[in-house]
Design a protein around this motif. Structure first.
Motif, PDB file in Angstrom:
ATOM      1  N   LYS A  65     -12.382  -0.605  -7.386  1.00 40.47           N
ATOM      2  CA  LYS A  65     -11.858  -1.933  -7.441  1.00 40.47           C
ATOM      3  C   LYS A  65     -10.388  -1.827  -8.553  1.00 40.47           C
ATOM      4  CE  LYS A  65     -15.699  -4.572  -6.173  1.00 40.47           C
ATOM      5  NZ  LYS A  65     -16.491  -5.661  -6.422  1.00 40.47           N
ATOM      6  N   LYS A  66      -9.436  -2.686  -8.639  1.00 44.83           N
ATOM      7  CA  LYS A  66      -8.047  -2.760  -8.856  1.00 44.83           C
ATOM      8  C   LYS A  66      -7.352  -3.508  -9.481  1.00 44.83           C
ATOM      9  CE  LYS A  66      -3.649  -0.380 -10.196  1.00 44.83           C
ATOM     10  NZ  LYS A  66      -3.226   0.112 -11.392  1.00 44.83           N
ATOM     11  N   SER A  67      -6.920  -4.394 -10.059  1.00 41.62           N
ATOM     12  CA  SER A  67      -6.323  -5.541 -10.501  1.00 41.62           C
ATOM     13  C   SER A  67      -4.870  -5.164 -10.474  1.00 41.62           C
ATOM     14  CB  SER A  67      -6.609  -6.601 -10.566  1.00 41.62           C
ATOM     15  OG  SER A  67      -8.119  -7.462 -10.143  1.00 41.62           O
ATOM     16  N   GLY A  68      -3.678  -5.245 -10.881  1.00 46.45           N
ATOM     17  CA  GLY A  68      -2.445  -5.145 -10.993  1.00 46.45           C
ATOM     18  C   GLY A  68      -1.163  -4.191  -9.860  1.00 46.45           C
ATOM     19  N   LEU A  69      -0.841  -3.578 -10.546  1.00 38.27           N
ATOM     20  CA  LEU A  69       0.316  -3.533  -9.735  1.00 38.27           C
ATOM     21  C   LEU A  69      -0.473  -1.471  -8.400  1.00 38.27           C
ATOM     22  CD1 LEU A  69       3.458  -3.277 -11.586  1.00 38.27           C
ATOM     23  CD2 LEU A  69       2.520  -4.839 -10.031  1.00 38.27           C
ATOM     24  N   ILE A  70       0.231  -1.303  -7.164  1.00 38.74           N
ATOM     25  CA  ILE A  70      -0.219  -0.666  -6.710  1.00 38.74           C
ATOM     26  C   ILE A  70       0.820  -0.019  -5.843  1.00 38.74           C
ATOM     27  CG2 ILE A  70      -1.752  -1.771  -4.912  1.00 38.74           C
ATOM     28  CD1 ILE A  70      -3.874   0.424  -4.424  1.00 38.74           C
ATOM     29  N   ASP A  71       1.230   1.305  -5.725  1.00 41.03           N
ATOM     30  CA  ASP A  71       1.926   1.262  -4.200  1.00 41.03           C
ATOM     31  C   ASP A  71       1.187   1.716  -2.856  1.00 41.03           C
ATOM     32  OD1 ASP A  71       3.999   2.924  -2.900  1.00 41.03           O
ATOM     33  OD2 ASP A  71       4.997   3.939  -5.029  1.00 41.03           O
ATOM     34  N   LEU A  72       0.834   1.168  -2.407  1.00 40.87           N
ATOM     35  CA  LEU A  72       0.672   1.267  -1.352  1.00 40.87           C
ATOM     36  C   LEU A  72       0.657   2.576  -0.249  1.00 40.87           C
ATOM     37  CD1 LEU A  72      -2.191   0.621   0.483  1.00 40.87           C
ATOM     38  CD2 LEU A  72      -0.299  -1.001   1.836  1.00 40.87           C
ATOM     39  N   ARG A  73       1.925   2.946  -0.165  1.00 41.48           N
ATOM     40  CA  ARG A  73       2.763   3.280   0.556  1.00 41.48           C
ATOM     41  C   ARG A  73       2.462   5.253  -0.733  1.00 41.48           C
ATOM     42  NH1 ARG A  73       8.263   1.939   1.440  1.00 41.48           N
ATOM     43  NH2 ARG A  73       7.111   0.788   2.913  1.00 41.48           N
ATOM     44  N   GLU A  74       2.627   4.858  -1.824  1.00 46.79           N
ATOM     45  CA  GLU A  74       2.178   6.292  -1.786  1.00 46.79           C
ATOM     46  C   GLU A  74       0.425   6.777  -2.151  1.00 46.79           C
ATOM     47  OE1 GLU A  74       2.813   9.472  -3.595  1.00 46.79           O
ATOM     48  OE2 GLU A  74       3.959   8.740  -2.932  1.00 46.79           O
ATOM     49  N   THR A  75       0.446   5.754  -2.201  1.00 52.88           N
ATOM     50  CA  THR A  75      -1.682   5.945  -2.434  1.00 52.88           C
ATOM     51  C   THR A  75      -1.662   6.661  -0.727  1.00 52.88           C
ATOM     52  OG1 THR A  75      -2.412   4.171  -3.259  1.00 52.88           O
ATOM     53  CG2 THR A  75      -4.270   4.311  -2.755  1.00 52.88           C
ATOM     54  N   TYR A  76      -1.526   6.022   0.345  1.00 56.57           N
ATOM     55  CA  TYR A  76      -1.793   6.427   1.723  1.00 56.57           C
ATOM     56  C   TYR A  76      -0.990   8.118   1.968  1.00 56.57           C
ATOM     57  CZ  TYR A  76      -1.271   7.207   6.505  1.00 56.57           C
ATOM     58  OH  TYR A  76      -1.160   7.386   7.846  1.00 56.57           O
ATOM     59  N   ARG A  77       0.418   7.947   1.224  1.00 53.12           N
ATOM     60  CA  ARG A  77       0.603   9.608   1.156  1.00 53.12           C
ATOM     61  C   ARG A  77      -0.359  10.358   0.617  1.00 53.12           C
ATOM     62  NH1 ARG A  77       2.230  13.561  -1.600  1.00 53.12           N
ATOM     63  NH2 ARG A  77       1.909  12.505  -3.035  1.00 53.12           N
ATOM     64  N   LEU A  78      -1.174   9.912  -0.473  1.00 47.59           N
ATOM     65  CA  LEU A  78      -1.991  10.933  -1.326  1.00 47.59           C
ATOM     66  C   LEU A  78      -3.344  11.568  -0.518  1.00 47.59           C
ATOM     67  CD1 LEU A  78      -2.326  12.423  -4.016  1.00 47.59           C
ATOM     68  CD2 LEU A  78      -3.789  10.105  -4.299  1.00 47.59           C
TER      69      LEU A  78
END
Length: 163
Positions: free
Chosen positions: A14-27
């Protein structure tokens, strides 16, 4: 019908705040690719509300062990009250997200042994007595890989800083 052995029924980040969805998907996609999994996006839904956007994404990764057995890791991404924000040259999401990891083993995924009751019985005996050690190793490997991708994503989300 294929038999399903659940290995991990659910671990969550779980995370609250900013997330780079595109980079998380790429990882995640790269991690599974390096380990010879097929990585598929099964579902994507997003809805805009007054207090932000809700996103639901279901990814599935599959790895054929042999013609009888397949290892699967499912990842469910949920975002609530998300806002699109731009930080520098990056498009990010701000809000509450959760990422759920589940893993299981499919046996007889091509339904070769489900044609009649006798072959189904033979399959059950085969699974329980003749190749049980093989399945124990597959379960152990899948559990280790599920925790490895979970730890990798968790480490990335904690380490990344957006300026």
């Amino acid at each position: 019908m294929a038999e399903t052995d659940y290995v991990i029924s659910g671990i969550m980040i779980k995370k609250s705040g900013l997330i780079d969805l595109r980079e998380t998907y790429r990882l995640m996609k790269e991690w599974f690719f390096q380990r010879r999994y097929d990585f598929i996006e099964k579902e994507y839904n997003d809805r805009d509300f007054e207090d932000g956007k809700n996103i639901f994404i279901k990814w599935s990764s599959e790895k054929k062990v042999d013609d009888y057995t397949k290892m699967i890791v499912d990842i469910t991404f949920r975002g609530n009250k998300l806002e699109d924000v731009k930080v520098g040259n990056r498009n990010l999401l701000k809000g509450n997200v959760s990422i759920l990891f589940e893993s299981y083993v499919y046996k007889d995924y091509e339904d070769n042994w489900e044609k009649n009751p006798v072959s189904k019985f033979i399959r059950e005996v085969f699974d329980k007595f003749l190749i049980k050690q093989n399945f124990d190793k597959i379960h152990k490997d899948l559990k280790a890989e599920t925790y490895a991708i979970f730890d990798e994503v968790k480490k990335y989300l904690k380490a990344v800083k957006y300026d």
